[in-house]
Scaffold this motif. Structure first.
Motif, PDB file in Angstrom:
ATOM      1  N   LEU A  50     -14.284 -31.303  -8.177  1.00  0.00           N
ATOM      2  CA  LEU A  50     -14.246 -32.488  -7.324  1.00  0.00           C
ATOM      3  C   LEU A  50     -14.766 -32.150  -5.927  1.00  0.00           C
ATOM      4  O   LEU A  50     -15.601 -32.875  -5.377  1.00  0.00           O
ATOM      5  N   LEU A  51     -14.295 -31.057  -5.354  1.00  0.00           N
ATOM      6  CA  LEU A  51     -14.748 -30.669  -4.016  1.00  0.00           C
ATOM      7  C   LEU A  51     -16.228 -30.307  -4.003  1.00  0.00           C
ATOM      8  O   LEU A  51     -16.929 -30.579  -3.035  1.00  0.00           O
ATOM      9  N   ALA A  52     -16.700 -29.711  -5.071  1.00  0.00           N
ATOM     10  CA  ALA A  52     -18.102 -29.309  -5.127  1.00  0.00           C
ATOM     11  C   ALA A  52     -19.049 -30.499  -5.297  1.00  0.00           C
ATOM     12  O   ALA A  52     -20.139 -30.519  -4.727  1.00  0.00           O
ATOM     13  N   ASN A  53     -18.619 -31.503  -6.078  1.00  0.00           N
ATOM     14  CA  ASN A  53     -19.532 -32.591  -6.445  1.00  0.00           C
ATOM     15  C   ASN A  53     -19.304 -33.920  -5.729  1.00  0.00           C
ATOM     16  O   ASN A  53     -20.221 -34.719  -5.660  1.00  0.00           O
ATOM     17  N   ARG A  54     -18.095 -34.173  -5.273  1.00  0.00           N
ATOM     18  CA  ARG A  54     -17.791 -35.483  -4.699  1.00  0.00           C
ATOM     19  C   ARG A  54     -16.933 -35.340  -3.448  1.00  0.00           C
ATOM     20  O   ARG A  54     -15.804 -35.797  -3.413  1.00  0.00           O
ATOM     21  N   SER A  55     -17.498 -34.726  -2.419  1.00  0.00           N
ATOM     22  CA  SER A  55     -16.686 -34.545  -1.213  1.00  0.00           C
ATOM     23  C   SER A  55     -17.544 -34.490   0.050  1.00  0.00           C
ATOM     24  O   SER A  55     -17.296 -33.683   0.927  1.00  0.00           O
ATOM     25  N   ASN A  56     -18.516 -35.379   0.149  1.00  0.00           N
ATOM     26  CA  ASN A  56     -19.426 -35.326   1.287  1.00  0.00           C
ATOM     27  C   ASN A  56     -18.802 -35.827   2.596  1.00  0.00           C
ATOM     28  O   ASN A  56     -19.427 -35.767   3.638  1.00  0.00           O
ATOM     29  N   ARG A  57     -17.579 -36.300   2.567  1.00  0.00           N
ATOM     30  CA  ARG A  57     -16.923 -36.784   3.784  1.00  0.00           C
ATOM     31  C   ARG A  57     -15.797 -35.874   4.274  1.00  0.00           C
ATOM     32  O   ARG A  57     -15.175 -36.152   5.291  1.00  0.00           O
ATOM     33  N   LEU A  58     -15.513 -34.792   3.575  1.00  0.00           N
ATOM     34  CA  LEU A  58     -14.431 -33.889   3.974  1.00  0.00           C
ATOM     35  C   LEU A  58     -14.920 -32.872   5.002  1.00  0.00           C
ATOM     36  O   LEU A  58     -15.992 -32.293   4.850  1.00  0.00           O
ATOM     37  N   ARG A  65      -7.278 -27.777   3.411  1.00  0.00           N
ATOM     38  CA  ARG A  65      -6.000 -28.452   3.140  1.00  0.00           C
ATOM     39  C   ARG A  65      -5.872 -28.772   1.651  1.00  0.00           C
ATOM     40  O   ARG A  65      -4.821 -28.561   1.043  1.00  0.00           O
ATOM     41  N   VAL A  66      -6.932 -29.290   1.047  1.00  0.00           N
ATOM     42  CA  VAL A  66      -6.928 -29.635  -0.384  1.00  0.00           C
ATOM     43  C   VAL A  66      -6.759 -28.363  -1.226  1.00  0.00           C
ATOM     44  O   VAL A  66      -5.960 -28.331  -2.163  1.00  0.00           O
ATOM     45  N   ARG A  67      -7.495 -27.320  -0.879  1.00  0.00           N
ATOM     46  CA  ARG A  67      -7.390 -26.060  -1.613  1.00  0.00           C
ATOM     47  C   ARG A  67      -5.957 -25.526  -1.576  1.00  0.00           C
ATOM     48  O   ARG A  67      -5.396 -25.163  -2.605  1.00  0.00           O
ATOM     49  N   ARG A  68      -5.347 -25.534  -0.391  1.00  0.00           N
ATOM     50  CA  ARG A  68      -3.984 -25.003  -0.258  1.00  0.00           C
ATOM     51  C   ARG A  68      -2.968 -25.906  -0.964  1.00  0.00           C
ATOM     52  O   ARG A  68      -1.954 -25.430  -1.460  1.00  0.00           O
ATOM     53  N   PHE A  69      -3.238 -27.204  -1.005  1.00  0.00           N
ATOM     54  CA  PHE A  69      -2.367 -28.133  -1.726  1.00  0.00           C
ATOM     55  C   PHE A  69      -2.302 -27.749  -3.194  1.00  0.00           C
ATOM     56  O   PHE A  69      -1.234 -27.622  -3.777  1.00  0.00           O
ATOM     57  N   PHE A  70      -3.471 -27.538  -3.817  1.00  0.00           N
ATOM     58  CA  PHE A  70      -3.520 -27.254  -5.254  1.00  0.00           C
ATOM     59  C   PHE A  70      -3.180 -25.799  -5.583  1.00  0.00           C
ATOM     60  O   PHE A  70      -2.510 -25.539  -6.569  1.00  0.00           O
ATOM     61  N   GLU A  71      -3.646 -24.863  -4.793  1.00  0.00           N
ATOM     62  CA  GLU A  71      -3.405 -23.460  -5.117  1.00  0.00           C
ATOM     63  C   GLU A  71      -2.018 -22.977  -4.707  1.00  0.00           C
ATOM     64  O   GLU A  71      -1.364 -22.267  -5.451  1.00  0.00           O
ATOM     65  N   LEU A  85      -7.068 -38.789   2.335  1.00  0.00           N
ATOM     66  CA  LEU A  85      -8.313 -38.265   2.882  1.00  0.00           C
ATOM     67  C   LEU A  85      -9.498 -39.045   2.330  1.00  0.00           C
ATOM     68  O   LEU A  85      -9.536 -39.367   1.143  1.00  0.00           O
ATOM     69  N   LYS A  86     -10.482 -39.309   3.202  1.00  0.00           N
ATOM     70  CA  LYS A  86     -11.733 -39.902   2.733  1.00  0.00           C
ATOM     71  C   LYS A  86     -12.534 -38.771   2.110  1.00  0.00           C
ATOM     72  O   LYS A  86     -12.928 -37.825   2.777  1.00  0.00           O
ATOM     73  N   LEU A  87     -12.744 -38.869   0.830  1.00  0.00           N
ATOM     74  CA  LEU A  87     -13.310 -37.773   0.055  1.00  0.00           C
ATOM     75  C   LEU A  87     -14.833 -37.841  -0.027  1.00  0.00           C
ATOM     76  O   LEU A  87     -15.532 -36.876   0.247  1.00  0.00           O
ATOM     77  N   HIS A  88     -15.352 -39.008  -0.389  1.00  0.00           N
ATOM     78  CA  HIS A  88     -16.776 -39.114  -0.701  1.00  0.00           C
ATOM     79  C   HIS A  88     -17.250 -40.533  -0.403  1.00  0.00           C
ATOM     80  O   HIS A  88     -16.499 -41.499  -0.550  1.00  0.00           O
ATOM     81  N   GLU A  89     -18.505 -40.628  -0.004  1.00  0.00           N
ATOM     82  CA  GLU A  89     -19.088 -41.942   0.261  1.00  0.00           C
ATOM     83  C   GLU A  89     -20.506 -41.932  -0.282  1.00  0.00           C
ATOM     84  O   GLU A  89     -21.246 -40.954  -0.108  1.00  0.00           O
ATOM     85  N   GLN A  90     -20.860 -43.013  -0.959  1.00  0.00           N
ATOM     86  CA  GLN A  90     -22.227 -43.114  -1.467  1.00  0.00           C
ATOM     87  C   GLN A  90     -22.700 -44.553  -1.386  1.00  0.00           C
ATOM     88  O   GLN A  90     -21.932 -45.487  -1.592  1.00  0.00           O
TER      89      GLN A  90
END
Length: 125
Positions: A50-58, A65-71, A85-90
């Motif tokens: 998700l972070l690699a493909n759909r996160s152009n607004r982070l 923060r997202v990494r530490r949340f999940f890991e 968090l606003k994750l992605h915009e297209q």
């Protein structure tokens, strides 16, 4: 199920297949509850994809923060239970109307249960 008699009482005992099915269901539930479920490739976790493909607004801070949340299941702001968090915009064109649209994807982190939820907002011009 087989019946077993103990001191005059008859109890239903599960068959071996029933026990295996219950164990399998429990394993699936445990895997589903884990936010770090591997994707089809088996090399990246779902949130990493998700972070690699759909996160152009982070921002970089939000990515961390997202990494530490999940890991680590870490909350950088203990008084805050939810973080959106606003994750992605297209921007694209609506195929039916031909008008421009903007899709904004959000990621909500719930620090009480360490679960996440994604949502999408579509704006038509």
């Amino acid at each position: 199920p087989k019946a077993a008699e103990t001191s005059g009482q008859v109890k239903n005992m599960p068959q071996q297949e029933d026990v295996q099915e219950v164990k399998h269901q429990q394993e699936q539930q445990q895997q589903a509850a884990q936010p770090n479920v591997a994707t089809q490739s088996g090399t990246q976790k779902e949130w990493e994809v998700l972070l690699a493909n759909r996160s152009n607004r982070l921002s970089d801070e939000e990515r961390e923060r997202v990494r530490r949340f999940f890991e680590d299941q870490y909350n950088p702001e203990p008084g805050q239970d939810l973080c959106r968090l606003k994750l992605h915009e297209q921007k694209s064109t609506d195929p039916t109307s031909g008008k421009a649209i903007k899709e904004t994807f959000y990621l909500e982190l719930d620090y009480r249960t360490f679960t996440s939820k994604q949502s999408k907002k579509t704006k038509r011009y």
